[in-house]
Design an enzyme around this catalytic site. Structure first.
Site, PDB file in Angstrom:
ATOM      1  N   ASP A   1     -38.001  13.526 -20.746  1.00 53.83           N
ATOM      2  CA  ASP A   1     -36.783  13.024 -20.669  1.00 53.83           C
ATOM      3  C   ASP A   1     -36.138  13.119 -19.195  1.00 53.83           C
ATOM      4  O   ASP A   1     -36.574  14.196 -18.583  1.00 53.83           O
ATOM      5  CB  ASP A   1     -35.724  13.663 -21.483  1.00 53.83           C
ATOM      6  N   SER A   2     -35.829  12.027 -18.475  1.00 54.28           N
ATOM      7  CA  SER A   2     -35.312  12.309 -16.833  1.00 54.28           C
ATOM      8  C   SER A   2     -34.301  11.689 -16.698  1.00 54.28           C
ATOM      9  O   SER A   2     -34.082  10.738 -17.655  1.00 54.28           O
ATOM     10  CB  SER A   2     -36.797  11.771 -16.202  1.00 54.28           C
TER      11      SER A   2
ATOM     12  N   GLY B   1     -35.581   1.665 -12.279  1.00 53.06           N
ATOM     13  CA  GLY B   1     -34.423   2.394 -12.544  1.00 53.06           C
ATOM     14  C   GLY B   1     -33.656   2.691 -11.386  1.00 53.06           C
ATOM     15  O   GLY B   1     -33.432   1.580 -10.865  1.00 53.06           O
TER      16      GLY B   1
ATOM     17  N   LYS C   1     -45.519   8.482  -4.060  1.00 52.91           N
ATOM     18  CA  LYS C   1     -44.313   8.744  -5.004  1.00 52.91           C
ATOM     19  C   LYS C   1     -44.649   9.708  -6.172  1.00 52.91           C
ATOM     20  O   LYS C   1     -44.130  10.863  -6.440  1.00 52.91           O
ATOM     21  CB  LYS C   1     -43.673   7.692  -5.769  1.00 52.91           C
TER      22      LYS C   1
END
Length: 199
Positions: free
Chosen positions: A69-70, A153, A175
């Site tokens: 979960d981020s 996102g 990244k």
């Protein structure tokens, strides 16, 4: 090779996580392969939501499970959107809608510092009393205009402090080294390697 279900239906996240875990002797299978829907995420913390997703996927498949979960936490917004990052604009919001809402909420704001946070968990069974829990934090700021075409996102408006590039401008390999998810997955990779080498 041990089969592990990846508790996500987000294809971009699945691709990122499968790539980062590709050198472990585990077969990572996305939960979409089993036609499993999304688990509820009712909690106020990332780690509780990640555990809920992992336990749900493990129960549905009888396999070990990985879930994360981020989200993005903005200083000026009292660290929101946080756990509601994917639903910031509204319950079924697109990435673009969430991004535009965040830019709108920060119009004219001087302090644009923010960080991405990720909690990743691994459970052997749905009732695993000793889940592996890893976390990563990626610090930066929210820029005023989107830049870059990689990532997903909030990546086009999140500028990494170190490189001064947005997450969407970074080469995917770089990244993966810098990001919140990359940090957490590197920790998880080490712990899983130890766990499965000891057997």
């Amino acid at each position: 090779m041990t089969k592990v279900v990846l508790a996500s239906n987000n294809q971009k996240k699945i691709n990122e996580m499968q790539h980062l875990l590709s050198d472990i002797n585990l077969e990572i299978i996305p939960q979409s392969f089993f036609n499993i829907g999304e688990a509820d995420e009712p909690y106020q913390t990332f780690v509780e939501n990640a555990l809920a997703k992992a336990r749900y996927a493990s129960k549905k498949t009888n396999l070990p499970a990985i879930a994360d979960d981020s989200g993005i936490c903005v200083d000026h917004l009292d660290f929101n959107p946080g756990v509601r990052s994917a639903r910031f604009a509204h319950e079924n919001a697109t990435d673009d809608e969430n991004l535009l809402k965040l830019l709108h909420d920060l119009e004219g704001v001087e302090n644009r510092n923010a960080h991405y946070y990720c909690s990743i968990v691994f459970v052997t069974t749905p009732d695993d009393p000793q889940p592996i829990i890893c976390e990563g934090i990626w610090k930066g700021k929210i820029v005023e205009q989107p830049r870059g075409s990689n990532g997903f996102g909030y990546d086009p408006i999140f500028e990494d402090f170190m490189t001064e590039n947005t997450a969407a401008e970074l080469d995917p390999q770089l990244k993966n080294k810098l990001s919140h998810r990359g940090q957490a997955l590197q920790q998880l990779k080490l712990k899983l390697t130890i766990k499965y080498e000891q057997k």
